[in-house]
Scaffold this motif. Structure first.
Motif, PDB file in Angstrom:
ATOM      1  N   PRO A  57       0.820  -1.159   0.081  1.00  0.00           N
ATOM      2  CA  PRO A  57       0.153   0.074  -0.054  1.00  0.00           C
ATOM      3  C   PRO A  57       0.754   1.228   0.043  1.00  0.00           C
ATOM      4  O   PRO A  57       0.540   2.335  -0.601  1.00  0.00           O
ATOM      5  N   LEU A  58       1.876   1.281   0.693  1.00  0.00           N
ATOM      6  CA  LEU A  58       2.776   2.523   0.761  1.00  0.00           C
ATOM      7  C   LEU A  58       3.564   2.532  -0.697  1.00  0.00           C
ATOM      8  O   LEU A  58       3.645   3.810  -1.138  1.00  0.00           O
ATOM      9  N   LEU A  59       3.670   1.594  -1.209  1.00  0.00           N
ATOM     10  CA  LEU A  59       4.230   1.545  -2.709  1.00  0.00           C
ATOM     11  C   LEU A  59       3.368   2.176  -3.652  1.00  0.00           C
ATOM     12  O   LEU A  59       3.569   3.311  -4.577  1.00  0.00           O
ATOM     13  N   LEU A  60       2.027   1.952  -3.522  1.00  0.00           N
ATOM     14  CA  LEU A  60       0.910   2.529  -4.438  1.00  0.00           C
ATOM     15  C   LEU A  60       0.599   3.811  -3.920  1.00  0.00           C
ATOM     16  O   LEU A  60       0.571   4.754  -4.992  1.00  0.00           O
ATOM     17  N   GLN A  61       0.524   4.264  -2.812  1.00  0.00           N
ATOM     18  CA  GLN A  61      -0.117   5.434  -2.533  1.00  0.00           C
ATOM     19  C   GLN A  61       1.267   6.597  -2.552  1.00  0.00           C
ATOM     20  O   GLN A  61       0.992   7.772  -2.905  1.00  0.00           O
ATOM     21  N   GLY A  62       2.274   6.129  -1.765  1.00  0.00           N
ATOM     22  CA  GLY A  62       3.354   6.995  -1.521  1.00  0.00           C
ATOM     23  C   GLY A  62       4.344   6.984  -2.913  1.00  0.00           C
ATOM     24  O   GLY A  62       4.657   8.092  -3.141  1.00  0.00           O
ATOM     25  N   GLY A  63       4.640   5.793  -3.600  1.00  0.00           N
ATOM     26  CA  GLY A  63       5.391   5.753  -4.622  1.00  0.00           C
ATOM     27  C   GLY A  63       4.612   5.972  -5.853  1.00  0.00           C
ATOM     28  O   GLY A  63       5.526   6.585  -6.833  1.00  0.00           O
ATOM     29  N   PHE A  64       3.384   5.685  -6.222  1.00  0.00           N
ATOM     30  CA  PHE A  64       2.749   5.811  -7.223  1.00  0.00           C
ATOM     31  C   PHE A  64       1.708   7.157  -7.284  1.00  0.00           C
ATOM     32  O   PHE A  64       1.212   7.301  -8.537  1.00  0.00           O
ATOM     33  N   GLY A  65       1.725   7.484  -6.326  1.00  0.00           N
ATOM     34  CA  GLY A  65       0.672   8.627  -5.855  1.00  0.00           C
ATOM     35  C   GLY A  65      -0.684   8.423  -6.155  1.00  0.00           C
ATOM     36  O   GLY A  65      -1.607   9.245  -6.452  1.00  0.00           O
ATOM     37  N   LEU A  66      -1.304   7.130  -5.739  1.00  0.00           N
ATOM     38  CA  LEU A  66      -2.610   6.938  -6.000  1.00  0.00           C
ATOM     39  C   LEU A  66      -3.138   7.243  -4.778  1.00  0.00           C
ATOM     40  O   LEU A  66      -2.759   7.404  -3.774  1.00  0.00           O
ATOM     41  N   THR A  67      -4.704   7.233  -4.745  1.00  0.00           N
ATOM     42  CA  THR A  67      -5.399   7.749  -3.530  1.00  0.00           C
ATOM     43  C   THR A  67      -5.721   6.372  -2.663  1.00  0.00           C
ATOM     44  O   THR A  67      -5.496   5.243  -3.257  1.00  0.00           O
ATOM     45  N   ALA A  68      -6.199   6.670  -1.738  1.00  0.00           N
ATOM     46  CA  ALA A  68      -6.390   5.261  -0.696  1.00  0.00           C
ATOM     47  C   ALA A  68      -7.359   4.601  -1.296  1.00  0.00           C
ATOM     48  O   ALA A  68      -7.606   3.445  -1.052  1.00  0.00           O
ATOM     49  N   ARG A  69      -8.646   5.185  -2.110  1.00  0.00           N
ATOM     50  CA  ARG A  69      -9.552   4.392  -2.499  1.00  0.00           C
ATOM     51  C   ARG A  69      -8.926   3.454  -3.596  1.00  0.00           C
ATOM     52  O   ARG A  69      -9.441   2.225  -4.058  1.00  0.00           O
ATOM     53  N   GLU A  70      -8.203   4.004  -4.697  1.00  0.00           N
ATOM     54  CA  GLU A  70      -7.500   3.127  -5.583  1.00  0.00           C
ATOM     55  C   GLU A  70      -6.516   2.094  -4.880  1.00  0.00           C
ATOM     56  O   GLU A  70      -6.687   1.033  -5.405  1.00  0.00           O
ATOM     57  N   VAL A  71      -5.771   2.546  -3.978  1.00  0.00           N
ATOM     58  CA  VAL A  71      -5.162   1.510  -3.375  1.00  0.00           C
ATOM     59  C   VAL A  71      -5.913   0.287  -2.687  1.00  0.00           C
ATOM     60  O   VAL A  71      -5.473  -1.118  -3.007  1.00  0.00           O
ATOM     61  N   GLY A  72      -6.949   0.499  -2.115  1.00  0.00           N
ATOM     62  CA  GLY A  72      -7.858  -0.562  -1.687  1.00  0.00           C
ATOM     63  C   GLY A  72      -8.266  -1.399  -2.782  1.00  0.00           C
ATOM     64  O   GLY A  72      -8.422  -2.652  -2.698  1.00  0.00           O
ATOM     65  N   VAL A  73      -8.596  -0.899  -3.922  1.00  0.00           N
ATOM     66  CA  VAL A  73      -8.973  -1.757  -5.014  1.00  0.00           C
ATOM     67  C   VAL A  73      -7.820  -2.603  -5.596  1.00  0.00           C
ATOM     68  O   VAL A  73      -8.101  -3.818  -6.007  1.00  0.00           O
ATOM     69  N   LEU A  74      -6.642  -2.112  -5.706  1.00  0.00           N
ATOM     70  CA  LEU A  74      -5.467  -2.844  -6.262  1.00  0.00           C
ATOM     71  C   LEU A  74      -5.168  -3.735  -5.268  1.00  0.00           C
ATOM     72  O   LEU A  74      -4.329  -4.924  -5.742  1.00  0.00           O
ATOM     73  N   ILE A  75      -5.272  -3.364  -4.133  1.00  0.00           N
ATOM     74  CA  ILE A  75      -4.428  -4.590  -3.060  1.00  0.00           C
ATOM     75  C   ILE A  75      -5.607  -5.804  -2.969  1.00  0.00           C
ATOM     76  O   ILE A  75      -5.219  -6.953  -2.258  1.00  0.00           O
ATOM     77  N   THR A  76      -6.751  -5.569  -3.238  1.00  0.00           N
ATOM     78  CA  THR A  76      -7.754  -6.726  -2.885  1.00  0.00           C
ATOM     79  C   THR A  76      -7.396  -7.900  -3.634  1.00  0.00           C
ATOM     80  O   THR A  76      -7.605  -9.090  -3.116  1.00  0.00           O
ATOM     81  N   PRO A  77      -6.672  -8.032  -5.006  1.00  0.00           N
ATOM     82  CA  PRO A  77      -6.377  -9.391  -5.466  1.00  0.00           C
ATOM     83  C   PRO A  77      -5.327 -10.128  -4.579  1.00  0.00           C
ATOM     84  O   PRO A  77      -5.464 -11.437  -4.675  1.00  0.00           O
TER      85      PRO A  77
END
Length: 547
Positions: free
Chosen positions: A299-319
């Motif tokens: 999640p830190l990679l997606l939000q801090g590294g890629f600049g995604l929102t918490a909502r987008e992180v939640g969707v991508l971490i689901t798999p």
């Protein structure tokens, strides 16, 4: 103390079907509560840090939970063998709900860490007793695997909605809502377990002696280890760190010395005369190292590294979390048909290794399907490993040691998670700061802004980031360029941490070569639990020692 009651299970289900179903439903709600709590905290953590400040305590939100869990799991696992597991399961749910409310009301990172530590006590009590209830009710491993599909399904539902729901709640209602999600599930689980869960006691003796000395020693040893791995990267090999390391080693040595001489040992060391038990515990440590590193830092990679929102992180971490359940359910269907059930562990660790390599190739510009595929593969691999390690060790120990052996697997997994979270976090922080400091050699020169950029909080907090960009604009600098450089530095740091998890997965694969063949051929004897239920009384104990 010798066990006077060691349940000898029958070949099938020992409780009436209705009672078994309703008791497992209660355990299912508890499983969902724990699973959702674990998944949403990782998703919400970057946002939590952005609001409460204190990135230096980022890893402590998780490691405080793990530390107190590790200490309490073996204690209550053994107490469950003595007094039955039901009282501790009920108490753990109540304490977990109270601590969840405290976490949701935290006004600082210190308060949140303390709330998570209390939640870890409840989680340790729960893990040490609740999951040992399953072999109590279903002693035959083939029957147990079929019923465990219920828990796997509940785990899957929680994992399917947890990250996405956590992301949406964090985005729309704030991060505090993710802790209050535990209340309805915990209350439902409490209702069913109070009414339908039997209380099976494996050891009956009037005067039970508890190994409090062993409990204190193992708590001190694990606490010393936790502080060592957390503080060593910051302070280096200085005298206080050397002293802390020696303290942890001394406490562990004293614990082993005491357990060899204690009649009512907290962890019976005779279990470790079986080489399979030692190997399974080490494999559980490796799994915990990999699991928590992925759950906390992806999640830190997606939000801090890629600049995604918490909502987008939640969707991508689901798999990742959903596929853990898919792997668990698949293994429950396949395992009874395998001539060598332990081969499924080879498949799981191989998947982790291959898909972990794929994660190293993921950058902000990488197609999302690559990220999803890699996370799915890692999740399936974990799902093939985690439940089966517990099933395998339950088949290798005496029935009177079911509770402590199950707790031991949970504890070693938590120790692995604690070490993995701290070590990987230290690697990420080191590489991130070193790459950010490379900006000193640019034409922009040094400035007070550099220290602000070294705190990754600037990447996850919109407010901090806007203030940083505004400050640089007043100096005539382009702040967005520095933010992009910092994001790239964070991605490099997380990739460095992932390399370490790949090394751990490779070591686990090699360690598996030492595991003796495991089969489900142990034949049970009598079924006193079945007779007790038929007679309409509470099942209390067994009458013989299992081989």
């Amino acid at each position: 103390m010798k066990p006077t009651a060691d349940r000898a299970p029958g070949p099938g289900m020992l409780l009436p079907f209705r009672q078994s179903m309703l008791a497992m439903t209660g355990l299912g709600f508890v499983t969902m509560m724990v699973a959702i709590d674990q998944t949403v905290v990782g998703t919400a953590l970057p946002t939590v840090v952005a609001e409460l400040r204190g990135f230096e305590l980022y890893a402590w939100v998780t490691t405080a939970y793990l530390l107190t869990s590790i200490i309490t799991i073996p204690i209550f696992g053994r107490l469950g063998d003595f007094y039955g597991r039901k009282p501790f399961v009920v108490a753990s749910i109540i304490l977990f709900l109270i601590s969840s409310v405290l976490c949701g009301m935290a006004q600082s990172m210190i308060q949140l860490v303390m709330g998570r530590a209390l939640q870890g006590v409840a989680g340790g009590m729960m893990l040490g007793t609740a999951f040992a209830v399953v072999p109590d009710m279903f002693p035959d491993p083939r029957v147990r695997l079929r019923w465990q599909v219920i828990l796997s399904s509940c785990f899957g539902v929680a994992n399917a909605v947890g990250p996405t729901l956590g992301g949406f709640l964090t985005f729309y209602l704030g991060w505090r809502a993710v802790f209050f999600m535990n209340l309805p599930l915990g209350l439902l689980g409490l209702f069913f377990l109070l009414r339908y869960l039997p209380n099976v006691r494996h050891m009956q003796q009037a005067n039970i002696r508890l190994d409090w000395q062993g409990s204190v020693l193992i708590a001190l040893a694990l606490a010393g280890l936790q502080f060592l791995v957390q503080l060593l990267p910051m302070y280096g090999a200085r005298l206080p760190m050397v002293g802390l390391g020696l303290f942890a080693v001394a406490c562990m040595t004293a614990f082993v010395w005491w357990e060899r001489r204690c009649e009512a040992a907290l962890i019976p060391l005779d279990m470790f005369t079986d080489r399979s038990v030692v190997i399974l515990c080490l494999l559980s440590f490796f799994v915990g190292f990999i699991l928590f590193a992925l759950l906390i830092y992806i999640p830190l990679l997606l939000q801090g590294g890629f600049g995604l929102t918490a909502r987008e992180v939640g969707v991508l971490i689901t798999p990742l979390v959903v596929s853990i359940t898919v792997g668990s359910i698949a293994s429950a269907r396949v395992l009874p048909r395998m001539k060598r059930p332990d081969h499924i562990l080879h498949i799981g660790f191989a998947l982790l290794l291959v898909c972990g390599v794929g994660l190293l190739l993921v950058w902000a510009q990488t197609p999302r399907i690559v990220l999803i595929t890699c996370l799915t593969g890692c999740g399936v691999g974990l799902g093939l490993i985690m439940p089966n390690l517990t099933v395998f060790i339950q088949e290798r120990v005496k029935r009177s040691q079911l509770g402590i052996s199950t707790a031991l697997m949970q504890s070693t997994r938590m120790v692995g998670g604690m070490v993995g979270t701290a070590v990987v976090g230290s690697i990420i922080n080191h590489y991130y700061v070193e790459r950010v400091r490379q900006l000193d050699v640019t034409p922009f020169g040094k400035g007070s802004w550099l220290a602000r950029l070294e705190d990754p909080q600037v990447l996850v907090s919109d407010q901090v980031q806007s203030a940083f960009i505004g400050a640089l604009q007043r100096l005539g600098l382009h702040g967005e360029t520095f933010i992009l450089h910092a994001r790239e530095s964070l991605v490099w740091g997380i990739h460095a941490g992932l390399i370490l998890t790949l090394v751990v997965a490779a070591i686990a694969l090699l360690w598996l070569l030492r595991l003796p063949a495991i089969s489900f051929d142990r034949q049970p004897a009598a079924a006193p639990l079945q007779n007790a239920v038929a007679a309409g009384r509470e099942p209390a104990a067994d009458t013989r020692e299992s081989p």
